[in-house]
Scaffold this motif. Structure first.
Motif, mmCIF file in Angstrom:
data_model
loop_
_atom_site.group_PDB
_atom_site.id
_atom_site.type_symbol
_atom_site.label_atom_id
_atom_site.label_comp_id
_atom_site.label_asym_id
_atom_site.label_seq_id
_atom_site.Cartn_x
_atom_site.Cartn_y
_atom_site.Cartn_z
ATOM 1 N N GLY A 184 0.833 -1.201 0.000
ATOM 2 C CA GLY A 184 0.000 0.000 0.000
ATOM 3 C C GLY A 184 0.865 1.248 0.000
ATOM 4 O O GLY A 184 2.091 1.188 0.109
ATOM 5 N N GLU A 185 0.211 2.406 -0.104
ATOM 6 C CA GLU A 185 0.961 3.670 -0.168
ATOM 7 C C GLU A 185 1.541 4.059 1.176
ATOM 8 O O GLU A 185 2.608 4.657 1.258
ATOM 9 N N THR A 186 0.809 3.732 2.238
ATOM 10 C CA THR A 186 1.190 4.216 3.569
ATOM 11 C C THR A 186 2.627 3.883 3.965
ATOM 12 O O THR A 186 3.351 4.766 4.414
ATOM 13 N N ASP B 69 -1.318 -10.108 2.582
ATOM 14 C CA ASP B 69 -2.470 -10.290 1.695
ATOM 15 C C ASP B 69 -2.044 -10.300 0.220
ATOM 16 O O ASP B 69 -0.874 -10.079 -0.096
ATOM 17 N N GLY C 69 -1.474 -1.515 7.388
ATOM 18 C CA GLY C 69 -2.137 -0.256 7.100
ATOM 19 C C GLY C 69 -3.603 -0.427 7.484
ATOM 20 O O GLY C 69 -3.995 -1.442 8.070
ATOM 21 N N ILE C 70 -4.408 0.542 7.137
ATOM 22 C CA ILE C 70 -5.845 0.430 7.406
ATOM 23 C C ILE C 70 -6.598 0.919 6.172
ATOM 24 O O ILE C 70 -6.212 1.930 5.567
ATOM 25 N N HIS D 297 -10.629 -1.980 7.235
ATOM 26 C CA HIS D 297 -10.044 -3.313 7.064
ATOM 27 C C HIS D 297 -8.554 -3.326 7.408
ATOM 28 O O HIS D 297 -7.872 -2.306 7.328
ATOM 29 N N GLY E 45 -5.249 -5.956 6.363
ATOM 30 C CA GLY E 45 -5.092 -6.984 5.350
ATOM 31 C C GLY E 45 -6.341 -6.883 4.490
ATOM 32 O O GLY E 45 -6.783 -5.789 4.141
ATOM 33 N N PHE E 46 -6.950 -8.041 4.206
ATOM 34 C CA PHE E 46 -8.268 -8.007 3.562
ATOM 35 C C PHE E 46 -9.335 -8.541 4.519
ATOM 36 O O PHE E 46 -10.300 -9.167 4.114
ATOM 37 N N LYS F 50 -6.054 2.673 -7.535
ATOM 38 C CA LYS F 50 -4.848 3.526 -7.539
ATOM 39 C C LYS F 50 -3.560 2.720 -7.682
ATOM 40 O O LYS F 50 -2.535 3.260 -8.092
ATOM 41 N N TYR F 51 -3.602 1.427 -7.336
ATOM 42 C CA TYR F 51 -2.377 0.616 -7.415
ATOM 43 C C TYR F 51 -2.124 0.086 -8.828
ATOM 44 O O TYR F 51 -1.054 -0.431 -9.115
ATOM 45 N N ARG G 285 -7.798 10.995 4.492
ATOM 46 C CA ARG G 285 -8.713 9.893 4.156
ATOM 47 C C ARG G 285 -8.851 8.913 5.321
ATOM 48 O O ARG G 285 -9.808 8.147 5.403
ATOM 49 N N LYS G 286 -7.885 8.914 6.232
ATOM 50 C CA LYS G 286 -7.898 7.937 7.323
ATOM 51 C C LYS G 286 -8.373 8.532 8.655
ATOM 52 O O LYS G 286 -8.503 7.795 9.638
HETATM 53 C C1 GLP Z 1 -5.202 -2.270 0.986
HETATM 54 C C2 GLP Z 1 -4.449 -3.507 1.528
HETATM 55 C C3 GLP Z 1 -3.936 -3.280 2.917
HETATM 56 C C4 GLP Z 1 -3.433 -1.866 3.016
HETATM 57 C C5 GLP Z 1 -4.635 -0.948 3.005
HETATM 58 C C6 GLP Z 1 -4.290 0.530 3.005
HETATM 59 O O1 GLP Z 1 -6.384 -2.624 0.359
HETATM 60 N N1 GLP Z 1 -5.181 -4.731 1.523
HETATM 61 O O2 GLP Z 1 -2.925 -4.225 3.217
HETATM 62 O O3 GLP Z 1 -2.710 -1.709 4.211
HETATM 63 O O4 GLP Z 1 -5.520 -1.286 1.962
HETATM 64 O O5 GLP Z 1 -3.701 0.923 1.802
HETATM 65 P P1 GLP Z 1 -2.993 2.310 1.605
HETATM 66 O O6 GLP Z 1 -1.758 2.292 2.448
HETATM 67 O O7 GLP Z 1 -2.657 2.392 0.140
HETATM 68 O O8 GLP Z 1 -3.944 3.371 2.059
#
Ligand code: GLP
Length: 258
Positions: A48-50, A78, A143-144, A149, A151-152, A178-179, A211-212
């Motif tokens: 993830g981006e975080t 995940d 991350g969240i 969530h 993980g998933f 975005k990924y 966003r968080k």
């Molecule tokens: C994703 C992944 C998570 C990740 C989370 C946050 O869907 N399943 O493992 O930590 O969402 O992603 P991001 O860090 O890009 O906000």
């Protein structure tokens, strides 16, 4: 409280950093600490981006200090079902690009979910067996999702589950675009279960940005609920929430903001 067959008191710490750079540097320091203290540690590091800043800093430090990580084991948190490892949006690709390649981690040190497998249950069973063999996770960085969530483990998940295939929530499918380089159909994901997350010796949940903000408040200050899976970390015996000031902005308990 009862976790993983042992009675342990929950200890949850919140650390708030002024900006993303400080958040990343301090997270990297925690990863470094584990690697130095336990050269055969089992690490589970989210994609993830975080965590991108933290991984870049960890790689920089590890190279500069010539840290030997040849004994460290890495397990996946995940993976998207049906997305090949060559796809830059896959967790496999992410981990290799940002951690395994720069650190020259060998394949024997890595156990990921096979996103292209046809027998999904077999992938989960093998992950459960592998984790048991390793004796569980020493350090987990998660991350969240905007829906809470980890993980998933999507809202509504049972806290008893181990590795499984999740139906992705609509927000997850949308946000995850975005990924990927083009519009990508995402329906399911492999994930470690909450049971395995709760059994990890140390868990750091990392979050930054506006966003968080709301979901961080819910995860930390609302009652533990399956509708916000990350809230389960309130019951973890050693969990830390590493936040930037923006993600922490709605926390009511001002003592957290010190
Ligand atoms: C994703 C992944 C998570 C990740 C989370 C946050 O869907 N399943 O493992 O930590 O969402 O992603 P991001 O860090 O890009 O906000």
């Amino acid at each position: 409280m009862y976790v993983g067959g042992k009675l342990r008191e929950p200890i949850m710490i919140t650390r708030i950093y002024e900006d993303y750079r400080r958040l990343s540097t301090n997270t990297a320091r925690e990863i470094m600490r584990v690697v130095l203290e336990k050269p055969d540690a089992v690490l589970c590091l989210a994609t993830g981006e975080t965590p991108l800043g933290a991984y870049a800093e960890f790689v920089r430090q590890a190279k500069m200090q010539r840290i030997d990580i040849s004994g460290i084991r890495f397990v996946a948190l995940d993976e998207w079902v049906g997305i090949p490892p060559s796809n830059p949006g896959s967790c496999h690709y992410f981990l290799h690009r940002h951690l395994f390649q720069p650190l020259q981690v060998e394949p024997r040190q890595i156990h990921l979910f096979d996103g292209m497998a046809t027998d999904l249950q077999d992938v989960c069973t093998r992950m459960d067996a592998h984790l048991s063999e390793l004796g569980g996770i020493d350090f987990l960085l998660v991350g969240i999702g905007v829906n809470g969530h980890i993980g998933f483990n999507e809202p509504g998940v049972s806290f008893d589950r181990s590795a499984h295939v999740a139906e992705l929530a609509p927000e997850t499918r949308a946000t995850a675009q975005k990924y990927f380089q083009g519009e990508t159909v995402l329906e399911k994901g492999f994930t470690l279960g909450i049971r395995q997350i709760m059994d990890a010796r140390t868990v750091i949940l990392m979050a930054n940005g506006a966003r968080k903000t709301d979901i961080i408040q819910a995860a930390i200050e609302q009652p533990v609920s399956e509708s916000v899976p990350a809230s389960v970390l309130q019951q973890h015996p050693n969990s830390l929430f590493f936040l930037d000031a923006v993600a922490a902005a709605q926390l009511q308990d001002s003592s957290r903001k010190a």
